[in-house]
Design a protein around this motif. Sequence first.
Motif, PDB file in Angstrom:
ATOM      1  N   HIS A   1      29.304 -12.452 -37.210  1.00 12.71           N
ATOM      2  CA  HIS A   1      28.446 -11.930 -37.803  1.00 12.71           C
ATOM      3  C   HIS A   1      28.679 -11.512 -39.271  1.00 12.71           C
ATOM      4  O   HIS A   1      29.800 -12.125 -39.421  1.00 12.71           O
ATOM      5  CB  HIS A   1      28.169 -10.342 -37.023  1.00 12.71           C
ATOM      6  CG  HIS A   1      28.231 -10.504 -35.643  1.00 12.71           C
ATOM      7  ND1 HIS A   1      26.757 -10.781 -35.296  1.00 12.71           N
ATOM      8  CD2 HIS A   1      28.739 -10.095 -34.484  1.00 12.71           C
ATOM      9  CE1 HIS A   1      26.967 -10.923 -33.664  1.00 12.71           C
ATOM     10  NE2 HIS A   1      28.088 -10.414 -33.360  1.00 12.71           N
TER      11      HIS A   1
ATOM     12  N   GLU B   1      15.738 -11.736 -46.920  1.00  5.39           N
ATOM     13  CA  GLU B   1      15.650 -11.014 -45.449  1.00  5.39           C
ATOM     14  C   GLU B   1      15.838  -9.610 -45.263  1.00  5.39           C
ATOM     15  O   GLU B   1      16.825  -9.166 -45.990  1.00  5.39           O
ATOM     16  CB  GLU B   1      16.810 -11.830 -44.583  1.00  5.39           C
ATOM     17  CG  GLU B   1      16.625 -13.309 -44.346  1.00  5.39           C
ATOM     18  CD  GLU B   1      17.660 -13.664 -43.337  1.00  5.39           C
ATOM     19  OE1 GLU B   1      17.348 -14.575 -42.477  1.00  5.39           O
ATOM     20  OE2 GLU B   1      18.868 -13.538 -43.632  1.00  5.39           O
TER      21      GLU B   1
ATOM     22  N   CYS C   1      11.528  -9.911 -41.764  1.00  5.27           N
ATOM     23  CA  CYS C   1      12.375  -9.042 -41.154  1.00  5.27           C
ATOM     24  C   CYS C   1      12.654  -9.445 -39.900  1.00  5.27           C
ATOM     25  O   CYS C   1      11.940 -10.288 -38.964  1.00  5.27           O
ATOM     26  CB  CYS C   1      11.466  -7.534 -41.034  1.00  5.27           C
ATOM     27  SG  CYS C   1      12.616  -6.230 -40.312  1.00  5.27           S
ATOM     28  N   PHE C   2      13.838  -9.009 -39.362  1.00  8.67           N
ATOM     29  CA  PHE C   2      14.194  -9.409 -37.921  1.00  8.67           C
ATOM     30  C   PHE C   2      15.255  -8.574 -37.549  1.00  8.67           C
ATOM     31  O   PHE C   2      15.748  -7.442 -38.038  1.00  8.67           O
ATOM     32  CB  PHE C   2      15.032 -10.685 -37.859  1.00  8.67           C
ATOM     33  CG  PHE C   2      16.384 -10.862 -38.658  1.00  8.67           C
ATOM     34  CD1 PHE C   2      17.306 -11.000 -38.003  1.00  8.67           C
ATOM     35  CD2 PHE C   2      16.204 -11.155 -40.062  1.00  8.67           C
ATOM     36  CE1 PHE C   2      18.776 -10.792 -38.896  1.00  8.67           C
ATOM     37  CE2 PHE C   2      17.556 -11.152 -40.713  1.00  8.67           C
ATOM     38  CZ  PHE C   2      18.676 -10.965 -40.067  1.00  8.67           C
ATOM     39  N   TYR C   3      15.526  -8.555 -36.038  1.00  8.98           N
ATOM     40  CA  TYR C   3      16.624  -7.728 -35.357  1.00  8.98           C
ATOM     41  C   TYR C   3      17.274  -9.014 -34.561  1.00  8.98           C
ATOM     42  O   TYR C   3      16.761  -9.877 -34.064  1.00  8.98           O
ATOM     43  CB  TYR C   3      16.188  -6.626 -34.752  1.00  8.98           C
ATOM     44  CG  TYR C   3      15.629  -6.792 -33.503  1.00  8.98           C
ATOM     45  CD1 TYR C   3      16.576  -6.329 -32.174  1.00  8.98           C
ATOM     46  CD2 TYR C   3      14.439  -7.215 -32.995  1.00  8.98           C
ATOM     47  CE1 TYR C   3      15.966  -6.476 -31.005  1.00  8.98           C
ATOM     48  CE2 TYR C   3      13.759  -7.434 -31.946  1.00  8.98           C
ATOM     49  CZ  TYR C   3      14.495  -6.902 -30.770  1.00  8.98           C
ATOM     50  OH  TYR C   3      14.078  -6.977 -29.344  1.00  8.98           O
ATOM     51  N   THR C   4      18.572  -8.543 -34.299  1.00  9.60           N
ATOM     52  CA  THR C   4      19.519  -9.235 -33.593  1.00  9.60           C
ATOM     53  C   THR C   4      19.858  -8.599 -32.248  1.00  9.60           C
ATOM     54  O   THR C   4      20.294  -7.657 -32.245  1.00  9.60           O
ATOM     55  CB  THR C   4      20.677  -9.661 -34.246  1.00  9.60           C
ATOM     56  OG1 THR C   4      20.334 -10.388 -35.413  1.00  9.60           O
ATOM     57  CG2 THR C   4      21.516 -10.964 -33.355  1.00  9.60           C
TER      58      THR C   4
ATOM     59  N   ARG D   1      19.546  -4.027 -45.179  1.00  2.98           N
ATOM     60  CA  ARG D   1      20.061  -4.143 -43.632  1.00  2.98           C
ATOM     61  C   ARG D   1      19.611  -2.346 -43.755  1.00  2.98           C
ATOM     62  O   ARG D   1      19.640  -1.530 -44.692  1.00  2.98           O
ATOM     63  CB  ARG D   1      21.417  -4.166 -43.088  1.00  2.98           C
ATOM     64  CG  ARG D   1      21.827  -5.676 -42.841  1.00  2.98           C
ATOM     65  CD  ARG D   1      23.122  -5.562 -42.692  1.00  2.98           C
ATOM     66  NE  ARG D   1      23.446  -6.690 -42.079  1.00  2.98           N
ATOM     67  CZ  ARG D   1      24.749  -7.237 -41.705  1.00  2.98           C
ATOM     68  NH1 ARG D   1      25.875  -6.520 -42.090  1.00  2.98           N
ATOM     69  NH2 ARG D   1      24.958  -8.371 -40.990  1.00  2.98           N
TER      70      ARG D   1
ATOM     71  N   THR E   1      20.830  -9.916 -48.448  1.00  2.58           N
ATOM     72  CA  THR E   1      20.145  -9.222 -47.292  1.00  2.58           C
ATOM     73  C   THR E   1      20.323  -8.008 -47.263  1.00  2.58           C
ATOM     74  O   THR E   1      21.305  -7.221 -47.394  1.00  2.58           O
ATOM     75  CB  THR E   1      20.835  -9.774 -46.020  1.00  2.58           C
ATOM     76  OG1 THR E   1      21.032 -11.387 -45.959  1.00  2.58           O
ATOM     77  CG2 THR E   1      20.330  -9.454 -44.563  1.00  2.58           C
TER      78      THR E   1
ATOM     79  N   GLU F   1      17.101  -6.876 -42.161  1.00  2.49           N
ATOM     80  CA  GLU F   1      17.598  -6.817 -40.990  1.00  2.49           C
ATOM     81  C   GLU F   1      17.635  -5.292 -40.392  1.00  2.49           C
ATOM     82  O   GLU F   1      18.173  -4.524 -41.084  1.00  2.49           O
ATOM     83  CB  GLU F   1      18.998  -7.551 -40.775  1.00  2.49           C
ATOM     84  CG  GLU F   1      19.603  -7.317 -39.394  1.00  2.49           C
ATOM     85  CD  GLU F   1      20.888  -8.054 -39.216  1.00  2.49           C
ATOM     86  OE1 GLU F   1      21.355  -8.332 -38.062  1.00  2.49           O
ATOM     87  OE2 GLU F   1      21.733  -8.315 -40.307  1.00  2.49           O
TER      88      GLU F   1
ATOM     89  N   VAL G   1       9.962  -4.088 -36.427  1.00  5.78           N
ATOM     90  CA  VAL G   1      10.270  -5.624 -37.260  1.00  5.78           C
ATOM     91  C   VAL G   1       8.814  -5.736 -37.545  1.00  5.78           C
ATOM     92  O   VAL G   1       8.572  -6.350 -38.753  1.00  5.78           O
ATOM     93  CB  VAL G   1      10.698  -6.586 -36.387  1.00  5.78           C
ATOM     94  CG1 VAL G   1      10.897  -7.815 -36.872  1.00  5.78           C
ATOM     95  CG2 VAL G   1      12.333  -6.112 -36.194  1.00  5.78           C
TER      96      VAL G   1
ATOM     97  N   LYS H   1      18.462 -14.082 -33.321  1.00  6.83           N
ATOM     98  CA  LYS H   1      17.718 -13.521 -34.213  1.00  6.83           C
ATOM     99  C   LYS H   1      16.045 -13.374 -33.568  1.00  6.83           C
ATOM    100  O   LYS H   1      15.549 -14.494 -33.446  1.00  6.83           O
ATOM    101  CB  LYS H   1      17.772 -14.109 -35.392  1.00  6.83           C
ATOM    102  CG  LYS H   1      16.945 -13.569 -36.552  1.00  6.83           C
ATOM    103  CD  LYS H   1      16.968 -14.565 -38.014  1.00  6.83           C
ATOM    104  CE  LYS H   1      18.400 -14.616 -38.626  1.00  6.83           C
ATOM    105  NZ  LYS H   1      18.213 -15.283 -39.817  1.00  6.83           N
TER     106      LYS H   1
END
Length: 326
Positions: free
Chosen positions: A11, A245, A297-300, A216, A214, A247, A283, A305
């Motif tokens: 990560h 990005e 935009c994303f989440y993990t 967050r 990035t 996140e 997201v 992802k």
Amino acid sequence: MIFNIQKCSIHDGEGIRTIVFLKGCPLRCKWCANPESQMGTPQVMELPSRCIGCGRCMDECPQKAIFPKGNTFGIDRKLCTQCFHCTDICCTGSKKLVGENRTPEEIFKEIYKDRFFYQQNNGGVTFSGGEPLLQPEIVLAIAKKCKACGINTAMESCGAADFEKFKIVLPYIDSMFMDIKHINPEIHRELTGQTNEVILENIRRIAETGMPITIRTPVIPGWNDSVENIQGISNFIAPIKTIHEYELLPYHDFGKSKYTSLGRVYEADEVETPSDNAMRQLVAAANEVLELSGKVCFYTKDNTKYIIPSTERVKKDTACSAESAH
């Protein structure tokens, strides 16, 4: 001063990373997963599960700050003067010192041991914390050595630092992760102890140098998980060219036990992890804004992802926090 060097992380940057955690942070986020990072000085953590009940710490404490507590021994933090004698004599690590001064040369030596892993998958070192830029000289010295050896460098920052400290380090950093906890400055103050004006301005100024960033946001149900907040942050991000990005990090309580170990109260005790549906909706709401500027935009979850397109957003008049289980 550091409190951990974590190896083989996947990560906080590309490839396999070595994470250097530095102590000291200007913010006091109510949900902080690393409360031992906040103070810039060493601390004693209590780990009762390691205690064998010998009582030596209580017998030898100069301040008589240690007392019997069930089958183990607790610390009266009001009496403790942080002399660290208990950590010196505890043979099991039940009383543990968190925070040590190590030279840039010593830290780089640990990083350099893993250079072959970095070469296999474009990995490298990430400076984290706390706030690394409360110790800019240390970060600079290590980053220079990494740069000279071709080791990729990344940095996690809360952004609440003097830009001049960023300025001297940036030429030796390849990418950054920066947090925006809330777009509203007063709510940001309520959640973290400081407003966000300096943070937002630092993000703008760092982006002007061409640094890949990035952004967050830790999603804390009931505190910052509204569509209004996430889209507000997205609107801030959208015109900034070097931010590609955004996140969203679902809240977790993995750091909860650390507060007990430090003799502190965990203020997020009633908060629950947001549901997958709530994360997907947030997201998608962010991407409703960001898609127009070519950003995502994303989440993990489980190291995967998830980029949820805006078309999947279920529009409601209420905040997305209603989707979460509270």
